[in-house]
Design an enzyme around this catalytic site. Structure first.
Site, PDB file in Angstrom:
ATOM      1  N   ASN A   1       0.594   5.666   0.197  1.00 60.25           N
ATOM      2  CA  ASN A   1      -0.343   6.697   0.628  1.00 60.25           C
ATOM      3  C   ASN A   1       0.359   8.051   0.567  1.00 60.25           C
ATOM      4  O   ASN A   1       1.179   8.267  -0.316  1.00 60.25           O
ATOM      5  CB  ASN A   1      -0.835   6.347   2.038  1.00 60.25           C
ATOM      6  N   ASP A   2       0.100   8.909   1.521  1.00 63.25           N
ATOM      7  CA  ASP A   2       0.546  10.298   1.524  1.00 63.25           C
ATOM      8  C   ASP A   2       2.007  10.479   1.119  1.00 63.25           C
ATOM      9  O   ASP A   2       2.885   9.828   1.670  1.00 63.25           O
ATOM     10  CB  ASP A   2       0.428  10.905   2.929  1.00 63.25           C
TER      11      ASP A   2
ATOM     12  N   TRP B   1       0.851  -1.198   0.000  1.00 63.37           N
ATOM     13  CA  TRP B   1       0.000   0.000   0.000  1.00 63.37           C
ATOM     14  C   TRP B   1       0.880   1.239   0.000  1.00 63.37           C
ATOM     15  O   TRP B   1       1.866   1.294   0.728  1.00 63.37           O
ATOM     16  CB  TRP B   1      -0.842  -0.039   1.276  1.00 63.37           C
TER      17      TRP B   1
ATOM     18  N   ARG C   1      -0.400  15.685  14.583  1.00 58.88           N
ATOM     19  CA  ARG C   1       0.156  14.881  13.505  1.00 58.88           C
ATOM     20  C   ARG C   1       0.745  15.752  12.415  1.00 58.88           C
ATOM     21  O   ARG C   1       0.459  16.923  12.294  1.00 58.88           O
ATOM     22  CB  ARG C   1      -0.956  14.011  12.890  1.00 58.88           C
ATOM     23  N   ASP C   2       1.559  15.086  11.604  1.00 54.48           N
ATOM     24  CA  ASP C   2       2.070  15.626  10.348  1.00 54.48           C
ATOM     25  C   ASP C   2       2.854  16.926  10.519  1.00 54.48           C
ATOM     26  O   ASP C   2       2.463  17.981  10.043  1.00 54.48           O
ATOM     27  CB  ASP C   2       0.920  15.832   9.352  1.00 54.48           C
TER      28      ASP C   2
ATOM     29  N   PHE D   1       4.090   7.942  10.666  1.00 54.85           N
ATOM     30  CA  PHE D   1       3.106   8.659   9.864  1.00 54.85           C
ATOM     31  C   PHE D   1       3.753   9.866   9.177  1.00 54.85           C
ATOM     32  O   PHE D   1       4.963  10.028   9.193  1.00 54.85           O
ATOM     33  CB  PHE D   1       1.934   9.091  10.751  1.00 54.85           C
TER      34      PHE D   1
ATOM     35  N   TRP E   1      -4.205  -0.726   3.878  1.00 57.42           N
ATOM     36  CA  TRP E   1      -3.674   0.123   4.935  1.00 57.42           C
ATOM     37  C   TRP E   1      -3.204  -0.746   6.096  1.00 57.42           C
ATOM     38  O   TRP E   1      -3.832  -1.727   6.457  1.00 57.42           O
ATOM     39  CB  TRP E   1      -4.760   1.091   5.393  1.00 57.42           C
TER      40      TRP E   1
ATOM     41  N   GLN F   1       4.029   7.356   2.662  1.00 59.06           N
ATOM     42  CA  GLN F   1       3.550   6.351   3.604  1.00 59.06           C
ATOM     43  C   GLN F   1       3.396   5.033   2.859  1.00 59.06           C
ATOM     44  O   GLN F   1       2.925   4.998   1.717  1.00 59.06           O
ATOM     45  CB  GLN F   1       2.219   6.776   4.216  1.00 59.06           C
TER      46      GLN F   1
END
Length: 191
Positions: free
Chosen positions: A48-49, A46, A182-183, A108, A73, A65
């Site tokens: 992702n971002d 998977w 987060r982030d 993350f 996920w 990610q």
């Protein structure tokens, strides 16, 4: 079903060059017409971002990610890809993966920054407070704890995942509870 996916995935997995690296280094077949030719892709699992996009030491580095064990996920890692022209990308394998108590359930989203000639990555470190006993890659009741962590690379390609540092601890507030910070977005102001 996940066990079957993971078992099938590992049949095609090759060992990385670095003993501290978990890496999906299998290469896509050159005649795979479905494998993208002009944008980022991993060799399985998977994605992702996008994270940590930076021009560093003559190459564009883009992290993302990544759950490399199944096409769904799960516990996030960071995949890594590089380019010299933003058109042709080379997948570098796994750059970051969970190794600490505070990031045991995921690395993350975050940011990359060059400082003193080194590549510093800041990311959200995730720990499940209520892991799902039937699937360790899932959390119950969205009960997670986040903090911010940093890892440093001398060359932008090698990351010692056992030498991370927590830079912002989890915030506890009696009125607000435990917010999910987060982030992180980190930048350098001025010279």
């Amino acid at each position: 079903m996940i066990k079957e996916k993971v078992t099938g995935y590992f049949k095609h997995r090759k060992k990385g060059n670095d003993k501290n690296e978990r890496s999906c280094t299998c290469k896509s077949s050159g005649n795979n017409r479905w494998y993208p030719k002009f944008h980022i892709a991993s060799n399985g699992g998977w994605i992702n971002d996008p994270n940590g996009f930076i021009y560093y030491k003559g190459k564009y580095h883009l992290f993302f990610q990544h759950f490399p064990y199944a096409p769904e996920w799960g516990t996030m890692h960071w995949g890594h890809t590089v380019s010299e022209d933003l058109v042709h990308w080379e997948y570098q394998g796994i750059a970051l993966f969970p190794t600490k108590e505070y990031d045991q359930n995921g690395v993350f989203s975050g940011t990359a920054l060059e400082e003193d000639g080194k590549l510093k990555i800041y990311y959200s470190a995730v720990k499940y407070l209520k892991p799902n006993p039937e699937d360790i890659h899932r959390v119950l009741d969205d009960a997670i704890q986040t903090s911010q962590a940093m890892i440093v690379s001398e060359d932008g390609f090698h990351f010692n995942n056992w030498d991370k540092k927590k830079v912002l601890p989890t915030v506890h507030d009696e009125e607000a509870g435990e917010p999910k910070m987060r982030d992180p977005k980190v930048w350098k102001d001025g010279d």
